[in-house]
Design an enzyme around this catalytic site. Structure first.
Site, short mmCIF file in Angstrom:
data_model
loop_
_atom_site.label_atom_id
_atom_site.label_comp_id
_atom_site.label_asym_id
_atom_site.label_seq_id
_atom_site.Cartn_x
_atom_site.Cartn_y
_atom_site.Cartn_z
N TYR A 155 -8.02 -33.48 33.64
CA TYR A 155 -9.18 -32.91 32.96
C TYR A 155 -9.76 -33.91 31.95
O TYR A 155 -9.99 -33.59 30.79
CB TYR A 155 -8.75 -31.61 32.24
N ASN A 179 -10.90 -21.30 26.17
CA ASN A 179 -12.08 -21.95 26.74
C ASN A 179 -12.68 -22.98 25.78
O ASN A 179 -13.19 -24.01 26.22
CB ASN A 179 -13.13 -20.90 27.13
N ASP A 197 -18.84 -19.28 25.80
CA ASP A 197 -17.64 -18.84 25.09
C ASP A 197 -17.42 -19.65 23.80
O ASP A 197 -17.00 -19.11 22.78
CB ASP A 197 -16.40 -18.93 25.99
N LEU A 211 -9.74 -17.39 35.57
CA LEU A 211 -10.02 -18.06 36.84
C LEU A 211 -11.09 -19.14 36.72
O LEU A 211 -11.89 -19.14 35.79
CB LEU A 211 -10.45 -17.02 37.88
N THR A 254 -15.52 -11.29 29.42
CA THR A 254 -15.21 -11.97 28.16
C THR A 254 -16.08 -11.36 27.06
O THR A 254 -17.29 -11.23 27.22
CB THR A 254 -15.49 -13.48 28.30
N GLU A 300 -14.39 -20.80 38.80
CA GLU A 300 -15.33 -20.41 39.84
C GLU A 300 -15.08 -21.23 41.10
O GLU A 300 -14.82 -22.43 41.02
CB GLU A 300 -16.76 -20.60 39.37
N LYS A 330 -8.68 -15.76 24.93
CA LYS A 330 -9.69 -16.19 25.91
C LYS A 330 -10.66 -17.19 25.28
O LYS A 330 -10.91 -18.27 25.83
CB LYS A 330 -10.44 -14.95 26.43
N CYS A 376 -19.05 -20.19 31.75
CA CYS A 376 -18.19 -19.75 30.65
C CYS A 376 -18.09 -20.69 29.44
O CYS A 376 -18.20 -20.23 28.30
CB CYS A 376 -16.80 -19.44 31.18
N1 LIG Z 1 -17.06 -16.75 36.31
C1 LIG Z 1 -15.96 -17.13 35.70
O1 LIG Z 1 -15.42 -18.22 35.96
C2 LIG Z 1 -15.32 -16.24 34.68
C3 LIG Z 1 -14.01 -16.53 34.26
C4 LIG Z 1 -13.43 -15.73 33.30
C5 LIG Z 1 -14.15 -14.69 32.73
N2 LIG Z 1 -15.43 -14.45 33.12
C6 LIG Z 1 -16.14 -13.34 32.48
O2 LIG Z 1 -16.12 -12.21 33.35
C7 LIG Z 1 -17.37 -11.52 33.31
C8 LIG Z 1 -17.98 -11.47 34.70
O3 LIG Z 1 -18.19 -12.81 35.14
P1 LIG Z 1 -18.55 -13.14 36.65
O4 LIG Z 1 -18.64 -14.60 36.76
O5 LIG Z 1 -17.67 -12.39 37.58
O6 LIG Z 1 -20.03 -12.50 36.69
P2 LIG Z 1 -21.00 -12.34 37.94
O7 LIG Z 1 -22.37 -12.45 37.38
O8 LIG Z 1 -20.58 -13.27 39.04
O9 LIG Z 1 -20.73 -10.85 38.44
C9 LIG Z 1 -21.00 -9.73 37.68
C10 LIG Z 1 -21.33 -8.57 38.62
O10 LIG Z 1 -21.48 -7.38 37.85
C11 LIG Z 1 -22.54 -6.62 38.42
N3 LIG Z 1 -22.99 -5.65 37.39
C12 LIG Z 1 -23.85 -5.81 36.37
N4 LIG Z 1 -23.93 -4.66 35.64
C13 LIG Z 1 -23.09 -3.78 36.22
C14 LIG Z 1 -22.72 -2.43 35.93
N5 LIG Z 1 -23.21 -1.78 34.89
N6 LIG Z 1 -21.83 -1.82 36.75
C15 LIG Z 1 -21.28 -2.47 37.80
N7 LIG Z 1 -21.59 -3.75 38.13
C16 LIG Z 1 -22.49 -4.39 37.35
C17 LIG Z 1 -23.56 -7.67 38.82
O11 LIG Z 1 -24.45 -7.16 39.79
C18 LIG Z 1 -22.63 -8.76 39.37
O12 LIG Z 1 -22.39 -8.59 40.76
C19 LIG Z 1 -18.21 -12.24 32.26
O13 LIG Z 1 -17.99 -11.63 31.02
C20 LIG Z 1 -17.61 -13.64 32.24
O14 LIG Z 1 -17.79 -14.27 31.00
C21 LIG Z 1 -16.02 -15.20 34.11
#
Ligand SMILES: NC(=O)c1ccc[n+]([C@@H]2O[C@H](COP(=O)([O-])OP(=O)(O)OC[C@H]3O[C@@H](n4cnc5c(N)ncnc54)[C@H](O)[C@@H]3O)[C@@H](O)[C@H]2O)c1
Length: 414
Positions: free
Chosen positions: A264, A223, A279, A148, A123, A150, A219, A275
């Site tokens: 909800y 949120n 967000d 998604l 995001t 979590e 997005k 998020c």
């Molecule tokens: N968690 C959610 O529910 C959700 C939903 C929608 C969007 N997002 C967005 O998606 C993004 C990721 O969220 P997430 O929850 O999956 O994060 P997360 O912290 O669970 O996972 C991120 C992963 O990226 C890895 N990482 C960090 N720097 C890196 C690099 N340079 N190269 C490769 N890997 C690297 C970390 O080690 C980690 O395993 C964020 O921007 C978040 O806002 C998250």
């Protein structure tokens, strides 16, 4: 087709496994232990579908083509698409997302592969992808928001509410690449989703290909709307508690209107998780000179609610000699093992700021302390020692100490 994923968190891992059903997927993470776990087919996160996919794959009964790696060459060489799913934490000093991990991943991909279409799934602030394309002179960067939840990460990708992919709309090749990426996500979804009927009468998974800036806005506005809805029912609950009304009855009556709906709407200590807080703050920052009232109110309402809840907890221990407040689980939701930015932490901070010690019960945390508070995994002694037990969500485990529990969970869901 060969596809790479940068980042194996909730977003990266679920998208990787979704696409690995039909394509050759390599996922890169900078944390070696995650790479090792994934190559042993162990999930680094609690998510039923991810765990099931990995288990079935380990027994060689599936046709997933999936490898985890820490080597950029192994991950990024020869791929047609490279998806970036790295963290974008909110930086309170700059009042903006820290997008440095996205930029690091983009430059690592480009140093190995000049041709791949890069799809940012992290995001990002509104306008970020267009600025990145301009700054780097790299036109092959798309943005696709991830919706998604979590703990249900792969489920939500198998059953997507919608698929949105943004591109530079003045570049026909980019628009075409965005359409093909949307088709890849749809191909990985549960086949039943292709025949489903949507509320507007259309069939299949709704797909929107649009400008990347519009996709980023989708997005953050989605949120912030969810945060608004949580904040709204929380504030209704604050009113009902303050004026002695039955909040449950009021919410039920309000939600019988089909335009509002009975979902909800369960009061909580505030919206939380990774998020919604960050967000909604990012969207407010994006408004800058644009007139608004609602966006500030959404951000502000979460603080006010936590103040209200903390005051309610403190009122329960007022007058006790040396009170101890218990926090039952740091997680946001029942069934989760993730407590990033959970709202109970805000309540905990406020209670401690008034000099009242807190004891945390959190079986998912293997540490003696959490921000200076003792952590226990012994539920029975936790129940015995605490004067009041604060629980964002009710659990059967609390039935025998119901009189000690402070919760605003009225419906046992969300
Ligand atoms: N968690 C959610 O529910 C959700 C939903 C929608 C969007 N997002 C967005 O998606 C993004 C990721 O969220 P997430 O929850 O999956 O994060 P997360 O912290 O669970 O996972 C991120 C992963 O990226 C890895 N990482 C960090 N720097 C890196 C690099 N340079 N190269 C490769 N890997 C690297 C970390 O080690 C980690 O395993 C964020 O921007 C978040 O806002 C998250």
């Amino acid at each position: 087709m060969k596809i790479a994923i940068a980042g194996t968190g909730y977003v990266g891992l679920s998208v990787a496994l979704l696409l690995a059903q039909h394509h050759e997927v390599a996922a890169l993470d900078v944390v070696p232990v995650k790479v090792e776990m994934l190559n042993r087919r162990e999930s680094p996160i609690a998510d039923a579908e991810i765990e099931a996919f990995l288990t079935v794959d380990a027994s060689r009964e599936s046709s997933l083509s999936f490898v985890a790696t820490g080597d950029p060459r192994e991950a990024y060489a020869g791929v047609e698409y490279a998806v970036v799913a790295t963290p974008t934490d909110y930086d309170p000093e700059r009042n903006f997302f820290d997008t440095s991990s996205v930029e690091a991943a983009v430059s690592a991909i480009r140093s190995v592969n000049p041709d791949a279409w890069i799809v940012v799934k992290s995001t990002v602030p509104v306008g970020y992808t267009a600025q990145l394309r301009e700054r780097t002179g790299d036109r092959r960067i798309l943005f696709s928001p991830e919706f998604l939840r979590e703990g249900r990460a792969l489920f939500d990708n198998l059953h997507p509410s919608r698929i949105v992919v943004g591109a530079d709309e003045s570049d026909p090749e980019a628009v075409e690449a965005a359409g093909r990426f949307a088709a890849l996500l749809a191909e990985g979804a549960d086949p039943a989703e292709r025949a489903r009927e949507n509320p507007d009468g259309s069939r299949g998974i709704p797909v929107l290909v649009c400008g990347s800036t519009e996709a980023e806005a989708v997005k953050l506005f989605a949120n912030t709307f969810l945060a608004l809805r949580v904040a709204y029912f929380n504030e209704l609950d604050t009113y009902a508690c303050s004026r002695g009304l039955d909040a449950r009855k009021v919410i039920e009556g309000v939600c019988l209107d089909p335009r509002i709906g009975p979902h909800y709407n369960n009061p909580s200590f505030g919206y939380g998780g990774y998020c919604l807080p960050k967000d909604s703050k990012q969207l407010l920052a994006n408004y800058a000179d644009v007139p608004q009232n609602v966006m500030s109110a959404v951000v502000e309402a979460n603080r006010t609610r936590k103040d209200f809840v903390a005051d309610g907890v403190l009122a329960r221990v007022a007058g006790l000699g040396r009170p101890l407040v218990g926090v039952f689980r740091l997680t946001m939701k029942a069934g989760s093992d993730n407590f990033r930015a959970s709202s109970v932490q805000g309540v905990m901070k406020r209670v401690k700021a008034k000099g009242v010690p807190v004891l945390v019960y959190e079986p998912a945390l293997d540490a003696p302390e959490f921000f200076g508070s003792e952590v226990t995994r012994d539920l029975e002694s936790f129940k015995e020692r605490c004067d009041v037990i604060v629980a964002n969500r009710w659990s059967d485990e609390l039935d025998d100490v119901a009189e000690k529990v402070y919760t605003r969970d009225l419906f046992g869901r969300d």
